[in-house]
Design an enzyme around this catalytic site. Structure first.
Site, PDB file in Angstrom:
ATOM      1  N   ILE A  38       0.903  -1.154   0.000  1.00  0.00           N
ATOM      2  CA  ILE A  38       0.000   0.000   0.000  1.00  0.00           C
ATOM      3  C   ILE A  38       0.944   1.206   0.000  1.00  0.00           C
ATOM      4  O   ILE A  38       1.559   1.508   1.017  1.00  0.00           O
ATOM      5  CB  ILE A  38      -0.923   0.008   1.230  1.00  0.00           C
ATOM      6  CG1 ILE A  38      -1.838  -1.214   1.213  1.00  0.00           C
ATOM      7  CG2 ILE A  38      -1.749   1.298   1.253  1.00  0.00           C
ATOM      8  CD1 ILE A  38      -2.707  -1.359   2.449  1.00  0.00           C
ATOM      9  N   PRO A  39       1.109   1.849  -1.160  1.00  0.00           N
ATOM     10  CA  PRO A  39       2.260   2.746  -1.351  1.00  0.00           C
ATOM     11  C   PRO A  39       2.119   4.086  -0.651  1.00  0.00           C
ATOM     12  O   PRO A  39       1.960   5.129  -1.292  1.00  0.00           O
ATOM     13  CB  PRO A  39       2.306   2.904  -2.878  1.00  0.00           C
ATOM     14  CG  PRO A  39       0.888   2.718  -3.311  1.00  0.00           C
ATOM     15  CD  PRO A  39       0.261   1.747  -2.341  1.00  0.00           C
ATOM     16  N   CYS A  40       2.218   4.067   0.682  1.00  0.00           N
ATOM     17  CA  CYS A  40       2.091   5.309   1.441  1.00  0.00           C
ATOM     18  C   CYS A  40       3.278   6.229   1.174  1.00  0.00           C
ATOM     19  O   CYS A  40       3.201   7.421   1.482  1.00  0.00           O
ATOM     20  CB  CYS A  40       1.933   5.014   2.927  1.00  0.00           C
ATOM     21  SG  CYS A  40       3.279   4.057   3.633  1.00  0.00           S
ATOM     22  N   HIS A  41       4.346   5.679   0.565  1.00  0.00           N
ATOM     23  CA  HIS A  41       5.485   6.558   0.251  1.00  0.00           C
ATOM     24  C   HIS A  41       5.127   7.539  -0.864  1.00  0.00           C
ATOM     25  O   HIS A  41       5.845   8.498  -1.095  1.00  0.00           O
ATOM     26  CB  HIS A  41       6.713   5.724  -0.134  1.00  0.00           C
ATOM     27  CG  HIS A  41       6.508   4.835  -1.331  1.00  0.00           C
ATOM     28  ND1 HIS A  41       5.967   3.566  -1.230  1.00  0.00           N
ATOM     29  CD2 HIS A  41       6.749   5.041  -2.652  1.00  0.00           C
ATOM     30  CE1 HIS A  41       5.898   3.027  -2.436  1.00  0.00           C
ATOM     31  NE2 HIS A  41       6.363   3.896  -3.322  1.00  0.00           N
ATOM     32  N   ARG A  42       4.011   7.308  -1.557  1.00  0.00           N
ATOM     33  CA  ARG A  42       3.593   8.233  -2.623  1.00  0.00           C
ATOM     34  C   ARG A  42       2.718   9.370  -2.097  1.00  0.00           C
ATOM     35  O   ARG A  42       2.212  10.171  -2.863  1.00  0.00           O
ATOM     36  CB  ARG A  42       2.842   7.462  -3.717  1.00  0.00           C
ATOM     37  CG  ARG A  42       3.751   6.482  -4.462  1.00  0.00           C
ATOM     38  CD  ARG A  42       2.994   5.624  -5.456  1.00  0.00           C
ATOM     39  NE  ARG A  42       3.821   4.485  -5.856  1.00  0.00           N
ATOM     40  CZ  ARG A  42       3.351   3.318  -6.304  1.00  0.00           C
ATOM     41  NH1 ARG A  42       2.042   3.149  -6.427  1.00  0.00           N
ATOM     42  NH2 ARG A  42       4.170   2.337  -6.611  1.00  0.00           N
TER      43      ARG A  42
END
Lengths: 208, 216
Positions: free
Chosen positions: B164-168
């Site tokens: 779940i790409p929370c880095h984006r």
């Protein structure tokens, strides 16, 4: 007809102490052993206690997870004094009761018939009704027992727990547990024999 | 209690019938009760991943637990109240997803989260690689446009970073903001996805340069 009784219950109890030691040594691996040892009895009881047998698997898994969460908070001393099988079944009973309470906000089915039958009736029915039909009907009439009697009868006679463990699960003295078992049996007999022409027996024979 | 002999004899057939009640063979409950975990390579180096029959549930970098798998397992147990056993095999799609290829069939187990948490994480999943979105965008997507800080807290506890790409998710002024594994890793992941971080940071503050018109 005569089936052997198993007064001492499954052998799992023999390994109770080993399981306790395993849980103390390593909770997760000990817990895997515990699931393996007791999943059969937990599931068999859940099958007979839940109003919807399809829920038995969910209830069993939930009971084990509850047990796991409790065990995480217990120290070695507490675990070593725990009677695992009745403890697990107590958790299962509570979960089942809560689920029944939450799911259906409707009262228990009325206790249908009071027992007052002649032995001869019972015998003739015994001869008439085949074992498999009795089993089928038992599943139906068990659900008509008051919860405490149903639990008592299932623990003692379906899964063969000793009365002392039944008492632990019910949280009452042994004598009271015996009384619940006995009353449950009498009521079952009444339900199975009192009204041989009732839809209960008829459906037991014809409906799968 | 009076149990006379007649009763005992008479109840015997009921007892026998009860003893003969055959329960269907118990299903194997272990898989329903235990989660599974394994270590796997990823864009963040080695990661520990836990999953259930319903999907992938929890991921932490080995670095974030100082390489201690036991600490990961303990964190999982604390958070999910479930025992863990080591898995032989990764669920379908996990290993490619960890390498950065968008998973076609990877299932995520988001049980036990609040609706808001789930909405935040689901919205985050919709950000394509190579793009970023501000926290406010996630808040709007989750139906609570003013809950920008709450979005930050949810992402700070993201059970499945990388997947779940929370880095984006970055700050509205183009700065990257925090990341659970440290801002340096956030920058590294975004660069690897061809995001021009310097350009983002050079943009005028307050605007939302990463939000495309068609989103939402």
């Amino acid at each position: 007809m005569a089936l052997p009784m198993t007064p001492e219950g499954p052998q799992a109890q023999a390994t109770g102490e080993e399981l306790q030691q395993a849980l103390i040594a390593d909770l997760d691996s000990g817990f895997a052993d515990m699931v393996h040892a007791y999943e059969g009895v937990v599931y068999a009881v859940a099958m007979r206690l839940s109003r919807r047998p399809a829920d038995a698997e969910d209830l069993s898994a939930e009971a084990f997870l509850h047990a796991y969460r409790a065990l995480r908070g217990y120290d070695a001393q507490r675990i070593s004094t725990l009677a695992l099988r009745p403890w697990l079944l107590t958790i299962l009973r509570n979960i089942t009761r809560n689920a029944a309470r939450d799911a259906v906000r409707r009262p228990d089915p009325p206790p249908a018939f009071e027992p007052a039958e002649q032995p001869t009736t019972a015998r003739s029915v015994e001869q008439q009704v085949e074992q498999r039909d009795v089993a089928r009907e038992l599943g139906v009439v068990l659900a008509a027992l008051p919860e405490i009697q149903r639990t008592a009868v299932v623990l003692r006679h379906v899964v063969g727990l000793p009365t002392s463990e039944v008492a632990k699960v019910l949280g009452c003295p042994d004598g009271t547990a015996k009384s619940h078992i006995w009353r449950g049996l009498r009521r079952l007999r009444a339900l199975l024999t009192e009204q041989p022409d009732s839809s209960l027996l008829a459906s037991g024979r014809t409906v799968r | 209690m009076m149990i006379n002999d007649l009763d005992s004899v008479d109840l015997h057939w009921v007892e026998a019938a009860l003893a003969g009640l055959s329960a269907p063979a118990a299903p194997k409950l272990t898989g329903r009760i235990f989660g599974s975990w394994l270590a796997a390579p990823s864009r963040l180096g080695e990661v520990f991943v836990a999953f259930t029959g319903d999907g992938v549930q929890f991921l932490r970098s080995a670095e974030s637990v100082r390489g201690d798998a036991g600490a990961f397992v303990e964190a999982y147990r604390d958070r999910f109240g479930r025992p863990l056993r080591q898995a032989d095999q990764a669920p379908a799609g996990l290993l490619t997803a960890l390498r950065g290829t968008p998973p076609a069939s990877l299932r995520l187990d988001l049980c036990g989260l609040s609706d808001f948490e789930r909405d935040v994480l689901t919205a985050t999943c919709r950000i394509p690689a190579g793009q970023t979105r501000p926290y406010g965008w996630i808040a709007r997507e989750a139906g609570r446009p003013r809950a920008v800080r709450a979005v930050g807290s949810v992402l700070g506890r993201n059970p499945l970073p990388l997947l779940i790409p929370c880095h984006r998710v970055i700050r509205a002024d183009g700065r990257l903001g925090d990341y659970m594994f440290g801002p340096a890793h956030k920058a590294e992941l975004l660069r690897a996805e061809q995001v021009n971080i310097d350009e983002l940071a050079a943009l005028p503050g307050g605007d939302d340069p990463a939000e495309p018109a068609e989103c939402g």
